[in-house]
Scaffold this motif. Structure first.
Motif, PDB file in Angstrom:
ATOM      1  N   TYR A  61      30.442  47.774  78.344  1.00 57.98           N
ATOM      2  CA  TYR A  61      30.809  47.161  77.070  1.00 57.98           C
ATOM      3  C   TYR A  61      31.728  48.099  76.296  1.00 57.98           C
ATOM      4  CZ  TYR A  61      26.633  44.402  78.125  1.00 57.98           C
ATOM      5  OH  TYR A  61      25.706  43.607  78.736  1.00 57.98           O
ATOM      6  N   ASP A  62      32.519  47.526  75.373  1.00 54.78           N
ATOM      7  CA  ASP A  62      33.311  48.364  74.475  1.00 54.78           C
ATOM      8  C   ASP A  62      32.421  48.807  73.318  1.00 54.78           C
ATOM      9  OD1 ASP A  62      33.171  46.225  72.660  1.00 54.78           O
ATOM     10  OD2 ASP A  62      35.269  45.657  72.893  1.00 54.78           O
ATOM     11  N   GLN A  63      33.011  49.445  72.319  1.00 57.84           N
ATOM     12  CA  GLN A  63      32.244  49.975  71.190  1.00 57.84           C
ATOM     13  C   GLN A  63      31.540  48.892  70.382  1.00 57.84           C
ATOM     14  OE1 GLN A  63      31.798  53.063  72.212  1.00 57.84           O
ATOM     15  NE2 GLN A  63      31.925  53.734  70.124  1.00 57.84           N
ATOM     16  N   ASP A  64      32.057  47.653  70.441  1.00 54.12           N
ATOM     17  CA  ASP A  64      31.452  46.538  69.711  1.00 54.12           C
ATOM     18  C   ASP A  64      30.545  45.694  70.604  1.00 54.12           C
ATOM     19  OD1 ASP A  64      32.867  47.224  67.344  1.00 54.12           O
ATOM     20  OD2 ASP A  64      34.654  46.247  68.171  1.00 54.12           O
ATOM     21  N   PHE A  65      30.173  46.237  71.768  1.00 50.82           N
ATOM     22  CA  PHE A  65      29.333  45.575  72.760  1.00 50.82           C
ATOM     23  C   PHE A  65      29.938  44.272  73.277  1.00 50.82           C
ATOM     24  CE2 PHE A  65      26.178  48.642  71.490  1.00 50.82           C
ATOM     25  CZ  PHE A  65      25.570  48.933  72.706  1.00 50.82           C
ATOM     26  N   GLN A  66      31.271  44.247  73.373  1.00 49.91           N
ATOM     27  CA  GLN A  66      31.958  43.148  74.042  1.00 49.91           C
ATOM     28  C   GLN A  66      32.159  43.562  75.502  1.00 49.91           C
ATOM     29  OE1 GLN A  66      32.582  40.151  72.535  1.00 49.91           O
ATOM     30  NE2 GLN A  66      31.367  41.168  70.964  1.00 49.91           N
ATOM     31  N   PRO A  67      31.950  42.647  76.453  1.00 50.62           N
ATOM     32  CA  PRO A  67      32.072  43.005  77.869  1.00 50.62           C
ATOM     33  C   PRO A  67      33.460  43.542  78.220  1.00 50.62           C
ATOM     34  CG  PRO A  67      31.078  40.847  77.622  1.00 50.62           C
ATOM     35  CD  PRO A  67      31.556  41.257  76.258  1.00 50.62           C
ATOM     36  N   VAL A  68      33.481  44.535  79.107  1.00 49.39           N
ATOM     37  CA  VAL A  68      34.714  45.139  79.613  1.00 49.39           C
ATOM     38  C   VAL A  68      34.835  44.756  81.085  1.00 49.39           C
ATOM     39  CG1 VAL A  68      35.838  47.332  80.176  1.00 49.39           C
ATOM     40  CG2 VAL A  68      34.669  47.066  77.985  1.00 49.39           C
ATOM     41  N   ASP A  69      36.036  44.379  81.510  1.00 49.59           N
ATOM     42  CA  ASP A  69      36.269  44.000  82.897  1.00 49.59           C
ATOM     43  C   ASP A  69      36.415  45.270  83.738  1.00 49.59           C
ATOM     44  OD1 ASP A  69      36.662  42.392  85.096  1.00 49.59           O
ATOM     45  OD2 ASP A  69      38.816  42.199  84.747  1.00 49.59           O
ATOM     46  N   ALA A  70      35.297  45.856  84.109  1.00 50.87           N
ATOM     47  CA  ALA A  70      35.277  47.087  84.896  1.00 50.87           C
ATOM     48  C   ALA A  70      34.805  46.767  86.308  1.00 50.87           C
ATOM     49  CB  ALA A  70      34.346  48.103  84.250  1.00 50.87           C
TER      50      ALA A  70
END
Length: 131
Positions: A61-70
């Motif tokens: 997740y990013d800093q705002d807990f949005q999913p990251v395409d990793a």
């Protein structure tokens, strides 16, 4: 640390013995990585302190807990009791020079089990892109 000592002393005075509590783990919990590519990689080690196996999923997740395409390998697996295993996480910079992410390990309850609690533990990681 001082507060922990006070809490343990208060529990002992009240007749409550502090018991060791097992908790899902992940190491490392923090990291800083430099990369010369368009992504940075982190190797984490989810751990299972229980005697029974658990199902584990890893998410970024990013800093705002949005999913990251990793890229996560493996992203989901069964983890034996008292075991840990390596997981490779590759995070794209998406055009930025720096990127902060949270890598989270989640234990997923088995269907039909009495306890249906979904535990999550997250670590903070910071990637720097070098030119």
């Amino acid at each position: 640390m001082k507060r922990l000592g006070i809490l343990v002393a208060a529990m002992a005075a009240g007749g409550i013995a502090p018991l060791p509590v097992a908790a899902q783990s992940m190491t490392p919990m923090r990291g800083e990585v430099s990369s010369f590519t368009d992504a940075f990689a982190v190797r984490i080690f989810p751990g299972n302190p229980y005697d029974k196996r658990i199902r584990v999923e890893v998410h970024v997740y990013d800093q705002d807990f949005q999913p990251v395409d990793a890229e996560i390998s493996p992203a989901a697996f069964l983890l034996a009791g008292q075991a840990s295993r390596p997981v490779l996480v590759v995070v794209p910079f998406d055009g930025a020079a720096d990127r902060k992410v949270r890598i989270c390990t989640e234990s997923i309850p088995f269907p039909g089990e009495q306890t249906q609690i979904r535990a999550q533990i997250c670590g903070k990681f910071f990637g720097h892109r070098r030119s």
